[in-house]
Design a protein around this motif. Structure first.
Motif, PDB file in Angstrom:
ATOM      1  N   LYS A  56       0.844  -1.196   0.000  1.00  0.00           N
ATOM      2  CA  LYS A  56       0.000   0.000   0.000  1.00  0.00           C
ATOM      3  C   LYS A  56       0.880   1.247   0.000  1.00  0.00           C
ATOM      4  O   LYS A  56       1.965   1.246   0.593  1.00  0.00           O
ATOM      5  CB  LYS A  56      -0.872   0.012   1.261  1.00  0.00           C
ATOM      6  N   PRO A  57       0.397   2.310  -0.630  1.00  0.00           N
ATOM      7  CA  PRO A  57       1.156   3.564  -0.576  1.00  0.00           C
ATOM      8  C   PRO A  57       1.268   4.067   0.861  1.00  0.00           C
ATOM      9  O   PRO A  57       0.420   3.758   1.701  1.00  0.00           O
ATOM     10  CB  PRO A  57       0.312   4.528  -1.412  1.00  0.00           C
ATOM     11  N   ASN A  89      -1.171  -6.276   1.121  1.00  0.00           N
ATOM     12  CA  ASN A  89      -2.286  -7.200   1.074  1.00  0.00           C
ATOM     13  C   ASN A  89      -2.628  -7.558  -0.373  1.00  0.00           C
ATOM     14  O   ASN A  89      -2.089  -6.960  -1.304  1.00  0.00           O
ATOM     15  CB  ASN A  89      -3.503  -6.673   1.861  1.00  0.00           C
ATOM     16  N   VAL A  91      -4.463 -11.049  -2.945  1.00  0.00           N
ATOM     17  CA  VAL A  91      -5.226 -12.290  -3.065  1.00  0.00           C
ATOM     18  C   VAL A  91      -4.341 -13.384  -3.668  1.00  0.00           C
ATOM     19  O   VAL A  91      -3.557 -13.137  -4.589  1.00  0.00           O
ATOM     20  CB  VAL A  91      -6.508 -12.057  -3.904  1.00  0.00           C
ATOM     21  N   GLY A  94      -7.428 -17.613  -3.969  1.00  0.00           N
ATOM     22  CA  GLY A  94      -8.763 -17.271  -3.501  1.00  0.00           C
ATOM     23  C   GLY A  94      -8.808 -16.730  -2.089  1.00  0.00           C
ATOM     24  O   GLY A  94      -9.873 -16.375  -1.593  1.00  0.00           O
ATOM     25  N   ARG A  95      -7.656 -16.689  -1.424  1.00  0.00           N
ATOM     26  CA  ARG A  95      -7.625 -16.245  -0.026  1.00  0.00           C
ATOM     27  C   ARG A  95      -7.119 -14.818   0.093  1.00  0.00           C
ATOM     28  O   ARG A  95      -6.282 -14.367  -0.697  1.00  0.00           O
ATOM     29  CB  ARG A  95      -6.709 -17.175   0.803  1.00  0.00           C
ATOM     30  N   TYR A  96      -7.598 -14.128   1.102  1.00  0.00           N
ATOM     31  CA  TYR A  96      -7.121 -12.781   1.399  1.00  0.00           C
ATOM     32  C   TYR A  96      -5.796 -12.884   2.153  1.00  0.00           C
ATOM     33  O   TYR A  96      -5.699 -13.558   3.185  1.00  0.00           O
ATOM     34  CB  TYR A  96      -8.147 -12.031   2.242  1.00  0.00           C
ATOM     35  N   GLN A 129     -11.932 -12.501  10.016  1.00  0.00           N
ATOM     36  CA  GLN A 129     -12.600 -12.656   8.718  1.00  0.00           C
ATOM     37  C   GLN A 129     -11.964 -13.784   7.896  1.00  0.00           C
ATOM     38  O   GLN A 129     -12.133 -13.845   6.688  1.00  0.00           O
ATOM     39  CB  GLN A 129     -12.538 -11.344   7.919  1.00  0.00           C
ATOM     40  N   GLN A 130     -11.194 -14.634   8.570  1.00  0.00           N
ATOM     41  CA  GLN A 130     -10.546 -15.784   7.923  1.00  0.00           C
ATOM     42  C   GLN A 130      -9.509 -15.380   6.881  1.00  0.00           C
ATOM     43  O   GLN A 130      -9.292 -16.078   5.883  1.00  0.00           O
ATOM     44  CB  GLN A 130     -11.577 -16.717   7.285  1.00  0.00           C
ATOM     45  N   GLY A 131      -8.912 -14.203   7.084  1.00  0.00           N
ATOM     46  CA  GLY A 131      -7.790 -13.811   6.232  1.00  0.00           C
ATOM     47  C   GLY A 131      -6.528 -14.578   6.626  1.00  0.00           C
ATOM     48  O   GLY A 131      -6.447 -15.124   7.726  1.00  0.00           O
TER      49      GLY A 131
ATOM     50  N   LEU B  46     -16.368  -2.477   9.958  1.00  0.00           N
ATOM     51  CA  LEU B  46     -15.188  -2.814  10.767  1.00  0.00           C
ATOM     52  C   LEU B  46     -15.570  -2.887  12.240  1.00  0.00           C
ATOM     53  O   LEU B  46     -15.246  -3.858  12.930  1.00  0.00           O
ATOM     54  CB  LEU B  46     -14.095  -1.767  10.538  1.00  0.00           C
ATOM     55  N   THR B  50     -17.947  -7.143  10.770  1.00  0.00           N
ATOM     56  CA  THR B  50     -18.544  -7.733   9.572  1.00  0.00           C
ATOM     57  C   THR B  50     -17.494  -7.935   8.476  1.00  0.00           C
ATOM     58  O   THR B  50     -17.499  -8.960   7.784  1.00  0.00           O
ATOM     59  CB  THR B  50     -19.653  -6.804   9.020  1.00  0.00           C
ATOM     60  N   ALA B  51     -16.619  -6.973   8.303  1.00  0.00           N
ATOM     61  CA  ALA B  51     -15.622  -7.023   7.231  1.00  0.00           C
ATOM     62  C   ALA B  51     -14.489  -6.065   7.562  1.00  0.00           C
ATOM     63  O   ALA B  51     -14.655  -5.153   8.377  1.00  0.00           O
ATOM     64  CB  ALA B  51     -16.255  -6.629   5.901  1.00  0.00           C
ATOM     65  N   VAL B  52     -13.345  -6.301   6.960  1.00  0.00           N
ATOM     66  CA  VAL B  52     -12.203  -5.386   7.104  1.00  0.00           C
ATOM     67  C   VAL B  52     -11.860  -4.874   5.716  1.00  0.00           C
ATOM     68  O   VAL B  52     -11.191  -5.561   4.926  1.00  0.00           O
ATOM     69  CB  VAL B  52     -10.978  -6.088   7.735  1.00  0.00           C
ATOM     70  N   HIS B  54     -10.618  -1.343   3.602  1.00  0.00           N
ATOM     71  CA  HIS B  54     -10.066   0.009   3.723  1.00  0.00           C
ATOM     72  C   HIS B  54      -9.837   0.623   2.343  1.00  0.00           C
ATOM     73  O   HIS B  54      -9.583  -0.102   1.371  1.00  0.00           O
ATOM     74  CB  HIS B  54      -8.723  -0.021   4.455  1.00  0.00           C
ATOM     75  N   LYS B  56      -7.292   2.506   0.026  1.00  0.00           N
ATOM     76  CA  LYS B  56      -5.836   2.642   0.012  1.00  0.00           C
ATOM     77  C   LYS B  56      -5.465   4.123  -0.025  1.00  0.00           C
ATOM     78  O   LYS B  56      -6.178   4.922  -0.629  1.00  0.00           O
ATOM     79  CB  LYS B  56      -5.265   1.965  -1.233  1.00  0.00           C
ATOM     80  N   ASN B  89      -9.802  -2.401  -0.921  1.00  0.00           N
ATOM     81  CA  ASN B  89      -9.752  -3.857  -0.833  1.00  0.00           C
ATOM     82  C   ASN B  89      -9.785  -4.302   0.620  1.00  0.00           C
ATOM     83  O   ASN B  89      -9.680  -3.482   1.532  1.00  0.00           O
ATOM     84  CB  ASN B  89      -8.574  -4.444  -1.622  1.00  0.00           C
ATOM     85  N   GLY B  90      -9.994  -5.600   0.795  1.00  0.00           N
ATOM     86  CA  GLY B  90     -10.093  -6.112   2.148  1.00  0.00           C
ATOM     87  C   GLY B  90     -10.627  -7.527   2.153  1.00  0.00           C
ATOM     88  O   GLY B  90     -10.547  -8.232   1.138  1.00  0.00           O
ATOM     89  N   VAL B  91     -11.166  -7.923   3.308  1.00  0.00           N
ATOM     90  CA  VAL B  91     -11.597  -9.303   3.474  1.00  0.00           C
ATOM     91  C   VAL B  91     -12.996  -9.346   4.094  1.00  0.00           C
ATOM     92  O   VAL B  91     -13.308  -8.576   5.007  1.00  0.00           O
ATOM     93  CB  VAL B  91     -10.564 -10.106   4.317  1.00  0.00           C
ATOM     94  N   ARG B  93     -16.124 -12.489   4.815  1.00  0.00           N
ATOM     95  CA  ARG B  93     -16.524 -13.903   4.736  1.00  0.00           C
ATOM     96  C   ARG B  93     -15.401 -14.768   4.169  1.00  0.00           C
ATOM     97  O   ARG B  93     -15.646 -15.688   3.376  1.00  0.00           O
ATOM     98  CB  ARG B  93     -17.785 -14.054   3.873  1.00  0.00           C
ATOM     99  N   GLY B  94     -14.169 -14.434   4.531  1.00  0.00           N
ATOM    100  CA  GLY B  94     -13.027 -15.230   4.081  1.00  0.00           C
ATOM    101  C   GLY B  94     -12.620 -14.954   2.646  1.00  0.00           C
ATOM    102  O   GLY B  94     -11.655 -15.541   2.161  1.00  0.00           O
ATOM    103  N   ARG B  95     -13.330 -14.070   1.966  1.00  0.00           N
ATOM    104  CA  ARG B  95     -13.044 -13.791   0.565  1.00  0.00           C
ATOM    105  C   ARG B  95     -12.308 -12.471   0.404  1.00  0.00           C
ATOM    106  O   ARG B  95     -12.511 -11.526   1.178  1.00  0.00           O
ATOM    107  CB  ARG B  95     -14.356 -13.732  -0.246  1.00  0.00           C
ATOM    108  N   TYR B  96     -11.479 -12.412  -0.620  1.00  0.00           N
ATOM    109  CA  TYR B  96     -10.780 -11.177  -0.961  1.00  0.00           C
ATOM    110  C   TYR B  96     -11.730 -10.263  -1.730  1.00  0.00           C
ATOM    111  O   TYR B  96     -12.303 -10.657  -2.747  1.00  0.00           O
ATOM    112  CB  TYR B  96      -9.554 -11.485  -1.815  1.00  0.00           C
ATOM    113  N   GLY B 131     -10.732 -13.582  -6.582  1.00  0.00           N
ATOM    114  CA  GLY B 131     -11.165 -12.469  -5.746  1.00  0.00           C
ATOM    115  C   GLY B 131     -12.570 -12.039  -6.137  1.00  0.00           C
ATOM    116  O   GLY B 131     -13.051 -12.360  -7.231  1.00  0.00           O
TER     117      GLY B 131
END
Lengths: 199, 199
Positions: A56-57, A89, A91, A94-96, A129-131, B46, B50-52, B54, B56, B89-91, B93-96, B131
Protein backbone atom coordinates in the motif's frame (compact mmCIF):
# COMPACT_ATOMS: atom_id res chain seq x y z
CA UNK A 1 39.04 -3.42 -20.97
CA UNK A 2 35.49 -2.95 -19.80
CA UNK A 3 33.62 -6.21 -19.52
CA UNK A 4 29.86 -6.03 -19.76
CA UNK A 5 26.99 -8.31 -18.89
CA UNK A 6 24.52 -9.13 -21.71
CA UNK A 7 22.18 -6.47 -20.32
CA UNK A 8 24.87 -3.81 -20.76
CA UNK A 9 25.75 -3.42 -17.08
CA UNK A 10 29.46 -3.16 -16.41
CA UNK A 11 31.21 -6.08 -14.71
CA UNK A 12 33.42 -5.26 -11.74
CA UNK A 13 35.66 -8.03 -10.50
CA UNK A 14 35.34 -8.45 -6.76
CA UNK A 15 38.52 -7.76 -4.79
CA UNK A 16 40.14 -10.95 -3.52
CA UNK A 17 39.36 -10.21 0.12
CA UNK A 18 35.61 -10.29 -0.41
CA UNK A 19 35.84 -13.56 -2.25
CA UNK A 20 37.27 -15.30 0.77
CA UNK A 21 34.05 -15.38 2.64
CA UNK A 22 34.31 -18.05 5.26
CA UNK A 23 30.56 -18.30 5.72
CA UNK A 24 28.25 -19.67 3.09
CA UNK A 25 26.01 -16.61 2.92
CA UNK A 26 24.61 -15.27 -0.32
CA UNK A 27 25.64 -11.62 -0.39
CA UNK A 28 23.83 -10.90 -3.63
CA UNK A 29 20.94 -9.29 -1.78
CA UNK A 30 23.13 -7.06 0.32
CA UNK A 31 21.98 -3.48 0.18
CA UNK A 32 18.49 -4.41 -0.91
CA UNK A 33 15.93 -3.72 1.74
CA UNK A 34 13.32 -6.29 2.68
CA UNK A 35 10.72 -4.01 1.11
CA UNK A 36 12.55 -4.00 -2.22
CA UNK A 37 12.95 -7.76 -2.10
CA UNK A 38 9.25 -8.24 -1.43
CA UNK A 39 8.20 -5.77 -4.12
CA UNK A 40 10.33 -7.65 -6.66
CA UNK A 41 8.91 -10.97 -5.53
CA UNK A 42 5.35 -9.63 -5.73
CA UNK A 43 6.00 -8.36 -9.25
CA UNK A 44 7.26 -11.82 -10.19
CA UNK A 45 4.15 -13.44 -8.69
CA UNK A 46 1.93 -10.91 -10.48
CA UNK A 47 3.59 -11.42 -13.87
CA UNK A 48 3.32 -15.19 -13.50
CA UNK A 49 -0.35 -15.10 -12.51
CA UNK A 50 0.46 -16.62 -9.12
CA UNK A 51 -0.90 -13.91 -6.84
CA UNK A 52 -1.92 -10.26 -6.79
CA UNK A 53 -0.20 -8.68 -3.80
CA UNK A 54 0.78 -5.01 -3.58
CA UNK A 55 2.38 -2.75 -1.03
CA UNK A 56 0.00 0.00 0.00
CA UNK A 57 1.16 3.56 -0.58
CA UNK A 58 2.48 5.45 2.45
CA UNK A 59 -0.36 7.50 3.91
CA UNK A 60 0.26 11.22 3.63
CA UNK A 61 -1.57 14.16 5.16
CA UNK A 62 -1.67 16.83 2.46
CA UNK A 63 -1.75 20.42 3.70
CA UNK A 64 -1.14 22.52 0.61
CA UNK A 65 -1.27 21.89 -3.14
CA UNK A 66 -0.51 24.17 -6.10
CA UNK A 67 -2.31 23.65 -9.39
CA UNK A 68 -0.04 25.35 -11.93
CA UNK A 69 -1.37 25.82 -15.46
CA UNK A 70 -0.20 23.27 -17.99
CA UNK A 71 1.63 21.12 -15.43
CA UNK A 72 0.93 18.57 -12.76
CA UNK A 73 -0.48 19.49 -9.36
CA UNK A 74 2.38 20.07 -6.92
CA UNK A 75 2.10 19.21 -3.24
CA UNK A 76 3.92 21.92 -1.26
CA UNK A 77 3.30 20.80 2.27
CA UNK A 78 2.46 17.36 3.54
CA UNK A 79 3.26 15.07 6.44
CA UNK A 80 3.60 11.34 6.92
CA UNK A 81 0.72 9.68 8.72
CA UNK A 82 0.82 6.42 10.62
CA UNK A 83 -0.90 3.62 8.74
CA UNK A 84 -3.86 1.98 10.45
CA UNK A 85 -3.28 -1.29 8.59
CA UNK A 86 -0.39 -3.47 7.54
CA UNK A 87 1.66 -2.61 4.46
CA UNK A 88 0.90 -5.51 2.13
CA UNK A 89 -2.29 -7.20 1.07
CA UNK A 90 -3.82 -9.01 -1.83
CA UNK A 91 -5.23 -12.29 -3.06
CA UNK A 92 -3.67 -15.74 -3.52
CA UNK A 93 -5.47 -19.03 -4.15
CA UNK A 94 -8.76 -17.27 -3.50
CA UNK A 95 -7.63 -16.25 -0.03
CA UNK A 96 -7.12 -12.78 1.40
CA UNK A 97 -3.43 -12.25 2.18
CA UNK A 98 -2.33 -9.60 4.65
CA UNK A 99 1.10 -9.03 6.13
CA UNK A 100 3.71 -6.64 7.31
CA UNK A 101 7.46 -6.78 6.75
CA UNK A 102 10.01 -5.88 9.39
CA UNK A 103 13.77 -5.92 9.58
CA UNK A 104 15.78 -6.15 12.77
CA UNK A 105 19.47 -5.82 13.54
CA UNK A 106 18.99 -7.90 16.66
CA UNK A 107 20.50 -11.34 16.41
CA UNK A 108 18.73 -13.41 19.00
CA UNK A 109 15.25 -11.94 19.15
CA UNK A 110 12.73 -9.78 17.33
CA UNK A 111 11.67 -6.69 19.34
CA UNK A 112 7.88 -6.26 19.46
CA UNK A 113 8.28 -2.47 19.37
CA UNK A 114 8.74 -2.88 15.60
CA UNK A 115 4.97 -3.25 15.42
CA UNK A 116 2.41 -0.56 16.18
CA UNK A 117 -0.73 -1.33 18.11
CA UNK A 118 -2.87 -0.48 15.03
CA UNK A 119 -1.10 -3.05 12.92
CA UNK A 120 -1.60 -5.83 15.44
CA UNK A 121 -5.26 -4.89 15.88
CA UNK A 122 -5.67 -4.89 12.10
CA UNK A 123 -4.21 -8.42 11.95
CA UNK A 124 -6.59 -9.53 14.69
CA UNK A 125 -9.54 -8.14 12.69
CA UNK A 126 -8.40 -9.83 9.47
CA UNK A 127 -7.96 -13.19 11.22
CA UNK A 128 -11.57 -12.94 12.40
CA UNK A 129 -12.60 -12.66 8.72
CA UNK A 130 -10.55 -15.78 7.92
CA UNK A 131 -7.79 -13.81 6.23
CA UNK A 132 -4.27 -15.27 5.98
CA UNK A 133 -2.18 -12.92 8.13
CA UNK A 134 1.48 -13.04 9.00
CA UNK A 135 4.69 -11.09 9.46
CA UNK A 136 7.76 -11.34 7.25
CA UNK A 137 10.72 -10.89 9.58
CA UNK A 138 14.27 -10.38 8.39
CA UNK A 139 17.29 -10.74 10.63
CA UNK A 140 19.69 -8.41 8.86
CA UNK A 141 22.79 -9.78 10.60
CA UNK A 142 22.71 -13.07 8.69
CA UNK A 143 20.13 -12.17 6.03
CA UNK A 144 17.63 -14.76 7.15
CA UNK A 145 13.96 -14.22 6.49
CA UNK A 146 11.04 -15.90 8.24
CA UNK A 147 7.28 -15.95 7.84
CA UNK A 148 5.61 -15.90 11.25
CA UNK A 149 1.86 -16.46 11.59
CA UNK A 150 -0.05 -13.46 12.96
CA UNK A 151 -1.54 -15.68 15.66
CA UNK A 152 1.98 -16.36 17.02
CA UNK A 153 2.85 -12.66 16.88
CA UNK A 154 -0.40 -11.74 18.64
CA UNK A 155 0.30 -14.33 21.38
CA UNK A 156 3.58 -12.60 22.23
CA UNK A 157 1.99 -9.16 21.86
CA UNK A 158 -0.78 -9.98 24.35
CA UNK A 159 1.62 -11.61 26.78
CA UNK A 160 3.78 -8.46 26.64
CA UNK A 161 0.78 -6.38 27.72
CA UNK A 162 0.52 -8.64 30.79
CA UNK A 163 4.14 -8.03 31.72
CA UNK A 164 5.69 -10.62 29.42
CA UNK A 165 8.87 -10.23 27.38
CA UNK A 166 9.22 -7.36 24.91
CA UNK A 167 10.59 -9.50 22.08
CA UNK A 168 10.06 -12.82 20.34
CA UNK A 169 13.04 -15.16 20.74
CA UNK A 170 14.65 -16.07 17.43
CA UNK A 171 14.56 -19.70 18.55
CA UNK A 172 10.78 -19.50 18.68
CA UNK A 173 10.59 -17.88 15.24
CA UNK A 174 12.83 -20.62 13.81
CA UNK A 175 10.61 -23.28 15.31
CA UNK A 176 7.11 -21.86 14.78
CA UNK A 177 7.82 -19.81 11.66
CA UNK A 178 8.87 -20.73 8.14
CA UNK A 179 12.34 -19.95 6.79
CA UNK A 180 12.18 -18.28 3.37
CA UNK A 181 15.32 -19.17 1.41
CA UNK A 182 16.67 -16.62 -1.09
CA UNK A 183 16.22 -17.64 -4.74
CA UNK A 184 16.86 -16.02 -8.09
CA UNK A 185 13.20 -15.67 -9.03
CA UNK A 186 11.30 -14.80 -7.01
CA UNK A 187 13.97 -13.50 -4.65
CA UNK A 188 11.81 -14.29 -1.64
CA UNK A 189 9.47 -17.20 -2.42
CA UNK A 190 7.40 -16.48 0.68
CA UNK A 191 4.19 -17.88 -0.80
CA UNK A 192 5.57 -21.37 -0.14
CA UNK A 193 5.29 -20.55 3.55
CA UNK A 194 1.79 -19.17 2.91
CA UNK A 195 0.86 -22.53 1.37
CA UNK A 196 1.83 -24.18 4.66
CA UNK A 197 -0.35 -21.71 6.57
CA UNK A 198 -3.36 -22.26 4.28
CA UNK A 199 -3.14 -26.08 4.17
CA UNK B 1 -32.44 28.11 22.84
CA UNK B 2 -29.89 25.73 21.42
CA UNK B 3 -31.29 22.25 20.94
CA UNK B 4 -28.78 19.42 20.87
CA UNK B 5 -28.80 15.81 19.76
CA UNK B 6 -27.83 13.20 22.37
CA UNK B 7 -24.32 13.16 20.89
CA UNK B 8 -23.94 16.88 21.58
CA UNK B 9 -24.29 18.06 17.99
CA UNK B 10 -26.41 21.15 17.56
CA UNK B 11 -29.83 20.81 15.96
CA UNK B 12 -30.69 23.22 13.16
CA UNK B 13 -34.29 23.32 12.04
CA UNK B 14 -34.60 23.08 8.29
CA UNK B 15 -36.12 26.12 6.59
CA UNK B 16 -39.69 25.47 5.42
CA UNK B 17 -38.76 25.61 1.75
CA UNK B 18 -36.40 22.65 1.93
CA UNK B 19 -39.05 20.60 3.73
CA UNK B 20 -41.41 20.82 0.78
CA UNK B 21 -39.52 18.39 -1.37
CA UNK B 22 -41.82 17.18 -4.09
CA UNK B 23 -39.67 14.16 -4.94
CA UNK B 24 -39.19 11.28 -2.58
CA UNK B 25 -35.42 11.47 -2.58
CA UNK B 26 -33.42 11.29 0.61
CA UNK B 27 -31.33 14.46 0.64
CA UNK B 28 -29.52 13.53 3.84
CA UNK B 29 -26.50 12.37 1.87
CA UNK B 30 -26.30 15.47 -0.27
CA UNK B 31 -22.85 16.92 -0.26
CA UNK B 32 -21.27 13.67 0.87
CA UNK B 33 -19.13 12.10 -1.80
CA UNK B 34 -19.36 8.42 -2.65
CA UNK B 35 -15.90 8.01 -1.11
CA UNK B 36 -17.06 9.48 2.20
CA UNK B 37 -20.18 7.32 2.17
CA UNK B 38 -18.10 4.19 1.56
CA UNK B 39 -15.53 5.11 4.19
CA UNK B 40 -18.31 5.54 6.75
CA UNK B 41 -19.89 2.26 5.73
CA UNK B 42 -16.53 0.47 5.93
CA UNK B 43 -15.96 1.89 9.41
CA UNK B 44 -19.40 0.59 10.42
CA UNK B 45 -18.57 -2.85 9.00
CA UNK B 46 -15.19 -2.81 10.77
CA UNK B 47 -16.63 -1.81 14.14
CA UNK B 48 -19.30 -4.51 13.88
CA UNK B 49 -16.83 -7.23 12.94
CA UNK B 50 -18.54 -7.73 9.57
CA UNK B 51 -15.62 -7.02 7.23
CA UNK B 52 -12.20 -5.39 7.10
CA UNK B 53 -12.17 -3.13 4.05
CA UNK B 54 -10.07 0.01 3.72
CA UNK B 55 -9.45 2.64 1.09
CA UNK B 56 -5.84 2.64 0.01
CA UNK B 57 -3.89 5.87 0.48
CA UNK B 58 -3.38 8.02 -2.61
CA UNK B 59 0.02 7.19 -4.09
CA UNK B 60 2.42 10.11 -3.95
CA UNK B 61 5.83 10.62 -5.54
CA UNK B 62 7.91 12.38 -2.93
CA UNK B 63 10.67 14.65 -4.27
CA UNK B 64 11.89 16.61 -1.27
CA UNK B 65 11.53 16.21 2.50
CA UNK B 66 12.80 18.35 5.38
CA UNK B 67 13.64 16.76 8.70
CA UNK B 68 13.44 19.64 11.15
CA UNK B 69 14.74 19.06 14.67
CA UNK B 70 12.11 18.29 17.29
CA UNK B 71 9.22 18.20 14.79
CA UNK B 72 7.72 15.94 12.19
CA UNK B 73 9.29 15.38 8.78
CA UNK B 74 7.81 17.84 6.30
CA UNK B 75 7.30 16.97 2.63
CA UNK B 76 8.12 20.07 0.56
CA UNK B 77 7.62 18.75 -2.93
CA UNK B 78 5.56 15.80 -4.09
CA UNK B 79 3.28 14.83 -6.94
CA UNK B 80 0.24 12.61 -7.29
CA UNK B 81 0.87 9.29 -8.99
CA UNK B 82 -1.69 7.18 -10.77
CA UNK B 83 -2.62 4.10 -8.81
CA UNK B 84 -1.93 0.75 -10.43
CA UNK B 85 -4.73 -0.90 -8.48
CA UNK B 86 -8.28 -0.14 -7.41
CA UNK B 87 -8.92 2.05 -4.39
CA UNK B 88 -10.58 -0.37 -1.97
CA UNK B 89 -9.75 -3.86 -0.83
CA UNK B 90 -10.09 -6.11 2.15
CA UNK B 91 -11.60 -9.30 3.47
CA UNK B 92 -15.21 -10.38 4.02
CA UNK B 93 -16.52 -13.90 4.74
CA UNK B 94 -13.03 -15.23 4.08
CA UNK B 95 -13.04 -13.79 0.56
CA UNK B 96 -10.78 -11.18 -0.96
CA UNK B 97 -12.83 -8.06 -1.79
CA UNK B 98 -11.56 -5.55 -4.36
CA UNK B 99 -13.43 -2.64 -5.87
CA UNK B 100 -13.36 0.88 -7.15
CA UNK B 101 -15.94 3.60 -6.63
CA UNK B 102 -16.96 6.06 -9.32
CA UNK B 103 -19.48 8.84 -9.55
CA UNK B 104 -21.01 10.11 -12.77
CA UNK B 105 -23.21 13.10 -13.58
CA UNK B 106 -24.50 11.26 -16.64
CA UNK B 107 -28.10 10.17 -16.32
CA UNK B 108 -28.52 7.39 -18.84
CA UNK B 109 -25.10 5.71 -18.98
CA UNK B 110 -21.80 5.29 -17.20
CA UNK B 111 -18.80 6.47 -19.27
CA UNK B 112 -15.98 3.92 -19.36
CA UNK B 113 -13.39 6.71 -19.37
CA UNK B 114 -13.97 6.90 -15.61
CA UNK B 115 -11.74 3.83 -15.38
CA UNK B 116 -8.04 3.65 -16.15
CA UNK B 117 -6.57 0.73 -18.02
CA UNK B 118 -4.48 -0.22 -14.96
CA UNK B 119 -7.54 -0.53 -12.81
CA UNK B 120 -9.35 -2.81 -15.23
CA UNK B 121 -6.23 -4.96 -15.64
CA UNK B 122 -5.93 -5.17 -11.89
CA UNK B 123 -9.53 -6.38 -11.65
CA UNK B 124 -8.83 -8.98 -14.30
CA UNK B 125 -5.81 -10.22 -12.33
CA UNK B 126 -7.80 -10.40 -9.09
CA UNK B 127 -10.63 -12.32 -10.74
CA UNK B 128 -8.09 -14.90 -11.89
CA UNK B 129 -7.16 -15.40 -8.22
CA UNK B 130 -10.85 -15.88 -7.36
CA UNK B 131 -11.17 -12.47 -5.75
CA UNK B 132 -14.57 -10.79 -5.50
CA UNK B 133 -14.22 -7.73 -7.73
CA UNK B 134 -16.73 -5.09 -8.64
CA UNK B 135 -17.39 -1.39 -9.18
CA UNK B 136 -19.56 0.82 -7.02
CA UNK B 137 -21.21 3.28 -9.40
CA UNK B 138 -23.16 6.31 -8.26
CA UNK B 139 -25.45 8.28 -10.53
CA UNK B 140 -25.24 11.66 -8.85
CA UNK B 141 -28.35 13.06 -10.58
CA UNK B 142 -30.74 10.88 -8.59
CA UNK B 143 -28.33 9.59 -5.94
CA UNK B 144 -28.66 5.98 -6.95
CA UNK B 145 -25.82 3.59 -6.26
CA UNK B 146 -25.17 0.23 -7.92
CA UNK B 147 -22.73 -2.61 -7.47
CA UNK B 148 -21.63 -3.92 -10.86
CA UNK B 149 -19.61 -7.12 -11.15
CA UNK B 150 -16.10 -6.62 -12.57
CA UNK B 151 -16.82 -9.27 -15.21
CA UNK B 152 -19.66 -7.11 -16.59
CA UNK B 153 -17.45 -4.02 -16.55
CA UNK B 154 -14.64 -5.91 -18.30
CA UNK B 155 -17.07 -7.13 -20.98
CA UNK B 156 -17.95 -3.55 -21.91
CA UNK B 157 -14.31 -2.48 -21.61
CA UNK B 158 -13.14 -5.18 -24.02
CA UNK B 159 -15.97 -4.49 -26.47
CA UNK B 160 -15.01 -0.79 -26.43
CA UNK B 161 -11.49 -1.71 -27.52
CA UNK B 162 -13.05 -3.47 -30.51
CA UNK B 163 -14.99 -0.37 -31.49
CA UNK B 164 -17.96 -0.85 -29.16
CA UNK B 165 -19.71 1.86 -27.18
CA UNK B 166 -17.77 4.07 -24.79
CA UNK B 167 -20.23 3.75 -21.93
CA UNK B 168 -22.36 1.22 -20.09
CA UNK B 169 -26.10 1.90 -20.45
CA UNK B 170 -27.80 2.61 -17.16
CA UNK B 171 -30.50 0.13 -18.17
CA UNK B 172 -27.84 -2.60 -18.26
CA UNK B 173 -26.47 -1.57 -14.86
CA UNK B 174 -29.98 -1.66 -13.40
CA UNK B 175 -30.54 -5.13 -14.78
CA UNK B 176 -27.15 -6.81 -14.26
CA UNK B 177 -26.05 -4.85 -11.20
CA UNK B 178 -27.38 -4.56 -7.68
CA UNK B 179 -29.06 -1.41 -6.39
CA UNK B 180 -27.67 -0.33 -3.01
CA UNK B 181 -30.39 1.50 -1.07
CA UNK B 182 -29.30 4.23 1.34
CA UNK B 183 -29.72 3.34 5.01
CA UNK B 184 -28.90 4.96 8.31
CA UNK B 185 -26.20 2.48 9.29
CA UNK B 186 -24.31 1.57 7.26
CA UNK B 187 -25.14 4.37 4.85
CA UNK B 188 -24.35 2.14 1.89
CA UNK B 189 -25.00 -1.52 2.78
CA UNK B 190 -23.11 -2.67 -0.31
CA UNK B 191 -22.04 -5.97 1.25
CA UNK B 192 -25.58 -7.26 0.66
CA UNK B 193 -24.81 -7.03 -3.05
CA UNK B 194 -21.48 -8.73 -2.41
CA UNK B 195 -23.37 -11.60 -0.75
CA UNK B 196 -25.29 -12.03 -4.01
CA UNK B 197 -22.01 -12.11 -5.97
CA UNK B 198 -20.44 -14.67 -3.61
CA UNK B 199 -23.44 -16.99 -3.38
Amino acid sequence: MTIRYPNGNQFYEQPASSKQSSRSIDFSNRGMTLEEELNKSNLYYLNHGTAVIHKKPTPIQIVSVDYPKRSAARINEAYFRRSSTTDYNGVYRGRYIDFDAKETKNKTSFPLKNFHKHQVEHMRQCLRQQGICFAVIKFVSDQSVFVLKASDLIDYWDKQALGGRKSIPRKFIEKAGFLVPYRINPRLPYLQAVDSIID
